[in-house]
Design a protein around this motif. Structure first.
Motif, PDB file in Angstrom:
ATOM      1  N   ASN A 178       0.708  -1.123   0.016  1.00  0.00           N
ATOM      2  CA  ASN A 178      -0.052   0.061   0.033  1.00  0.00           C
ATOM      3  C   ASN A 178       0.748   1.221   0.023  1.00  0.00           C
ATOM      4  OD1 ASN A 178      -2.488  -1.710   0.334  1.00  0.00           O
ATOM      5  ND2 ASN A 178      -1.608  -2.137   2.582  1.00  0.00           N
ATOM      6  N   ARG A 213       4.921  -9.163  10.816  1.00  0.00           N
ATOM      7  CA  ARG A 213       3.458  -8.642  11.440  1.00  0.00           C
ATOM      8  C   ARG A 213       3.786  -8.500  12.827  1.00  0.00           C
ATOM      9  NH1 ARG A 213       2.578 -13.360   8.044  1.00  0.00           N
ATOM     10  NH2 ARG A 213       3.090 -14.676  10.021  1.00  0.00           N
ATOM     11  N   GLY A 267       1.403  -4.404   6.197  1.00  0.00           N
ATOM     12  CA  GLY A 267       0.166  -4.633   6.356  1.00  0.00           C
ATOM     13  C   GLY A 267      -0.838  -3.317   6.951  1.00  0.00           C
ATOM     14  N   PHE A 268       0.116  -2.189   6.882  1.00  0.00           N
ATOM     15  CA  PHE A 268      -0.474  -1.023   6.956  1.00  0.00           C
ATOM     16  C   PHE A 268      -1.161  -0.216   5.951  1.00  0.00           C
ATOM     17  CE2 PHE A 268      -0.342   3.773   7.871  1.00  0.00           C
ATOM     18  CZ  PHE A 268      -1.345   3.910   8.716  1.00  0.00           C
ATOM     19  N   ASP A 269      -2.217   0.131   5.960  1.00  0.00           N
ATOM     20  CA  ASP A 269      -2.800   0.993   4.718  1.00  0.00           C
ATOM     21  C   ASP A 269      -3.600   2.100   5.209  1.00  0.00           C
ATOM     22  OD1 ASP A 269      -4.300   1.877   2.571  1.00  0.00           O
ATOM     23  OD2 ASP A 269      -5.219  -0.163   2.161  1.00  0.00           O
ATOM     24  N   ARG A 307      -7.153   2.311   5.174  1.00  0.00           N
ATOM     25  CA  ARG A 307      -7.959   1.572   6.049  1.00  0.00           C
ATOM     26  C   ARG A 307      -7.346   1.399   7.260  1.00  0.00           C
ATOM     27  NH1 ARG A 307      -8.170  -3.457   5.072  1.00  0.00           N
ATOM     28  NH2 ARG A 307      -6.113  -3.785   3.879  1.00  0.00           N
ATOM     29  N   TYR A 308      -7.195   2.626   7.837  1.00  0.00           N
ATOM     30  CA  TYR A 308      -6.585   2.536   9.357  1.00  0.00           C
ATOM     31  C   TYR A 308      -7.156   1.686  10.395  1.00  0.00           C
ATOM     32  CZ  TYR A 308      -4.591   4.258  13.528  1.00  0.00           C
ATOM     33  OH  TYR A 308      -3.854   4.167  14.801  1.00  0.00           O
ATOM     34  N   GLU A 328      -8.962  -1.032  10.126  1.00  0.00           N
ATOM     35  CA  GLU A 328      -8.745  -2.350   9.866  1.00  0.00           C
ATOM     36  C   GLU A 328      -7.092  -2.829  10.194  1.00  0.00           C
ATOM     37  OE1 GLU A 328     -11.198  -1.744   6.432  1.00  0.00           O
ATOM     38  OE2 GLU A 328     -10.465  -0.462   7.893  1.00  0.00           O
ATOM     39  N   THR A 329      -6.124  -1.870   9.885  1.00  0.00           N
ATOM     40  CA  THR A 329      -4.771  -2.024   9.649  1.00  0.00           C
ATOM     41  C   THR A 329      -3.853  -1.427  10.642  1.00  0.00           C
ATOM     42  OG1 THR A 329      -4.301  -0.310   8.121  1.00  0.00           O
ATOM     43  CG2 THR A 329      -4.995  -2.516   7.168  1.00  0.00           C
ATOM     44  N   SER A 330      -4.512  -0.542  11.653  1.00  0.00           N
ATOM     45  CA  SER A 330      -3.646   0.139  12.592  1.00  0.00           C
ATOM     46  C   SER A 330      -2.599  -0.657  13.341  1.00  0.00           C
ATOM     47  CB  SER A 330      -4.783   0.729  13.519  1.00  0.00           C
ATOM     48  OG  SER A 330      -5.620   0.064  14.362  1.00  0.00           O
ATOM     49  N   GLU A 366      -0.484  -2.624  12.374  1.00  0.00           N
ATOM     50  CA  GLU A 366       0.576  -2.907  11.584  1.00  0.00           C
ATOM     51  C   GLU A 366       1.458  -1.795  11.463  1.00  0.00           C
ATOM     52  OE1 GLU A 366       1.328  -6.013  10.704  1.00  0.00           O
ATOM     53  OE2 GLU A 366      -0.510  -6.739  12.052  1.00  0.00           O
TER      54      GLU A 366
END
Length: 525
Positions: free
Chosen positions: A38, A72, A124-126, A129-130, A132-134, A136
Motif C-alpha cells: 500500500n 507482522r 500490512g498498514f494501509d 483503511r486505518y 482495519e490495519t492500525s 500494523e
C-alpha cells in the motif's frame, strides 16, 4: 576394576569443580521490509536485514528475523516478549529495523514537543483503511513500553533504526527514501501500550541505547554499497558486529567504539548524506558496553593473560587486518557510457553503475549525484581511477575508520561558501592528508612522520570554487613508514593510479586508520 576407575575419577572431578560463570547472553530481533503493498516499496531493506542477521548469527547471538510479509506486529511483539522472558539481568537484546518510518499526530496531547508521534510502518498498514490495519504500525510510545519491560529485568537494549521520519534532500540522488507519507488526521491508539508508553521518555532509560540512521532534519536514503541499494547504517552495523568496531579486540564493543565506527562509516558509505543519531547523545560512561561479541564463553578468571595495546596506540596485535580484496574490493567500478566513447580501464565492474554522459561531459555516481563536470575523453580515465582508489580507501576504512570534520556541516556546498577542515592526530605516529579532486587529480596536503612535531592538520578558510562536483579529503594514520608514499604524493604529476600502487604495496593488509570526508559542490543551491 581398572577400567571403571577413570570414569569414577572423572565423575568425582565433575561434581567437585564449580560450574563456570558464563558471559552475558545476547538476543537479536531483526526486521526488514522492502515490499509495501500500500505504499512505495524499497530496494535494500531486506538486504540489510539479511546482512545484519548473518553477522549477528555468526557472532553467536540468539537471533530471530522477520522480512517482508513475515513482519507482522503480533509476531514481532511475541518474539520480543519471548526474548525478554529468556533474558537475565546483564544480558542484551538488540532490535534492528530497516524499512519505512512515518509520523502522525500525537496520540496523547502534550506528549511530543513537535506534536507528532513517530512509527515504524509494517507492510500490512494501509492509510486508507486505518481502522482495519492500525495494528500494523509500531508507535514510538509502544517501543518505549517494550524497552521498559527489558530494563525492568536489568536487560540492556540496543535499538538500531535504519529508517527516517522527516527531512528533505538537498542533493539530487535517485535512491529511495525510507520515509513514508505522514498520517495527517488524528487516529485512535493502536494499542493500550501506545497510551501507557507516553509516560516513558527515552532520556529516562538507564540501559537503553537508540541508534538512528540520521538526524531528525535529514532523510534516510538508500545508497549504493558494493553495487546494490543498501542502508548505510545497517551495512555499517553489520560490519561493526563482525568485529570491525572492536578496536582493541577485547570481545566487546563499547558505546564509544560503536560511535567512532558508525559515524565514520555511515559518512563514507552515504557520501555524507546522513549523520547517525545516538540516544542518549553522550555515553553513560567511558567503558559502557553496548555489544558483547563473545557468547557462551566462560568469563575470564584473574590469571588470564591478555595482549596489551601497543605503546603507539595501535590496536591489539591479535586483531586480524584484512586486505582490501578480502573486504570485497575488486579494483574495478561499473560504468555506463551514454554516448560514443572508448571504455576506460578498470570500468568492468558489476552492480549499479557510475554514469558518464559523454555529450554533456557529466560524470554521475551510482546514487545519481554529479561527481564531475566537463569530463571528456582526456579526463575520463583519471576520474575512473579516482573512484577505484576511493573504493580501496573505503575498504580500508571499513575495518579501521578515523575521524575528521568539515564545518559547517552540510551535504552540499555552493560557490563562495567558506569551509574549515580538521584532521586531528590519530593513535598512530604517521599521518598523510590529501584530496581526491572531482577532476581526478590528487592534491597533496600534508605529511607528518614519527619523530616530527605532530599536530592537528587544518584548512581554515577554504572557498568553494570551480570546477564543481565531488572532492574527497583523505587522512591516513599508520605506524608503517610513509616516506615512500609521501614521495609519490609530492610528485606534482601524481595520479590516482600511481597513488593506489603505492598504498596497496605499503599499507594493504597493514594497521592503518582511514578517514574520508566527501565534499560535494555546485554553483548554486
Amino acid at each position: 576394576m581398572m577400567k571403571t576407575l577413570p570414569r569414577l575419577l572423572a565423575l568425582s572431578l565433575a561434581v567437585a569443580l564449580p560450574a563456570p560463570v558464563f558471559a552475558a547472553q545476547t538476543y537479536a530481533l531483526v526486521v526488514g521490509v522492502d515490499q509495501y503493498p500500500n505504499d512505495v516499496s524499497l530496494d535494500g531493506a531486506v538486504r540489510d536485514a539479511e546482512d545484519v542477521y548473518r553477522s549477528m548469527t555468526a557472532a553467536g547471538f540468539t537471533t530471530t528475523k522477520f522480512t517482508n510479509e513475515q513482519a507482522r506486529k503480533d509476531d514481532i511483539r511475541k518474539a520480543w516478549t519471548d526474548m525478554v522472558a529468556q533474558a537475565a539481568a546483564g544480558d542484551t537484546i538488540i532490535f534492528t529495523y530497516a524499512g519505512h518510518g512515518a509520523q502522525m499526530p500525537e496520540l496523547v496531547a502534550g506528549d511530543e514537543a513537535d506534536g507528532l508521534d513517530e512509527f515504524l510502518q509494517l507492510p500490512g498498514f494501509d492509510r486508507n483503511r486505518y481502522d482495519e490495519t492500525s495494528n500494523e504500525i509500531i508507535v514510538d510510545n509502544e517501543m518505549n513500553a517494550w524497552f521498559a519491560e527489558a530494563e525492568g529485568k536489568g536487560v540492556h537494549v540496543l535499538f538500531v533504526s535504519d529508517s527516517c521520519f522527516s527531512g528533505g534532500m538537498s542533493r539530487s540522488i535517485k535512491g529511495k527514501s525510507r520515509l513514508a507519507p505522514a498520517v495527517k488526521v488524528k487516529l485512535a491508539p493502536p494499542s493500550q501500550e501506545a497510551i501507557a508508553g507516553a509516560n516513558l521518555k527515552e532520556i529516562s532509560f538507564k540501559q537503553v541505547t537508540v541508534l538512528a540512521a540520521s538526524l531528525e532534519s535529514q532523510p534516510t536514503p538508500e545508497v549504493i554499497i558494493d553495487g546494490e541499494p543498501r542502508g548505510a547504517l545497517s551495512w555499517s552495523f553489520a560490519r561493526a558486529v563482525e568485529g570491525s568496531a572492536d578496536r582493541d579486540g577485547d570481545g566487546v564493543i563499547t558505546r564509544i567504539e560503536l560511535e567512532d565506527y558508525i559515524f565514520s562509516n555511515v559518512k563514507n558509505r552515504s557520501e555524507a548524506l546522513q549523520v547517525p543519531n545516538f540516544m542518549p547523545q553522550v555515553a553513560r560512561s567511558d567503558g559502557e558496553v553496548v555489544v558483547t561479541l563473545t557468547r557462551g564463553i566462560p568469563v575470564a578468571s584473574g590469571n588470564t593473560t591478555t595482549t596489551d595495546t601497543a605503546d603507539d596506540g595501535a590496536a591489539d596485535a591479535g586483531k586480524t587486518v584484512k586486505t582490501a580484496k578480502d573486504l570485497g574490493w575488486t579494483g574495478n567500478i561499473a560504468l555506463q557510457i551514454d554516448g560514443t566513447a572508448d571504455k576506460p580501464k578498470n570500468a568492468d565492474g558489476t552492480g549499479t553503475p557510475y554514469r558518464w554522459d559523454v555529450a554533456g561531459g557529466v560524470f554521475y555516481t551510482p546514487n545519481g549525484d554529479v561527481a564531475a563536470e566537463n569530463v571528456g575523453a582526456d579526463r575520463i580515465q583519471s576520474v575512473v581511477d579516482k573512484y577505484v582508489l576511493l573504493d580501496f580507501l573505503k575498504a580500508m576504512a571499513s575495518q579501521n575508520p578515523g575521524s575528521v570534520s568539515l564545518t559547517p556541516t552540510k551535504d552540499i556546498y555552493a560557490a563562495g561558501d567558506r569551509l574549515r577542515f580538521d584532521a586531528p592526530p590519530g593513535r598512530y605516529p604517521n599521518m598523510l592528508v590529501f584530496n581526491l579532486a572531482n577532476t581526478g587529480e590528487v592534491q597533496f596536503l600534508d605529511m607528518q612522520a614519527a619523530g616530527t612535531n605532530s599536530s592537528e592538520f587544518k584548512l581554515t578558510d577554504v572557498e568553494v570554487v570551480k570546477p564543481f562536483g565531488a572532492d574527497h579529503l583523505i587522512t591516513i594514520w599508520t605506524a608503517e613508514p610513509v616516506d615512500a608514499i609521501g614521495a609519490v604524493l609530492a610528485d606534482k604529476n601524481v595520479t590516482a593510479e600511481a597513488l593506489l600502487r603505492a598504498l596497496t604495496t605499503r599499507l594493504d593488509g597493514k594497521e592503518a586508520g582511514v578517514a574520508i570526508q566527501p565534499l560535494y559542490t555546485r554553483e548554486t543551491l
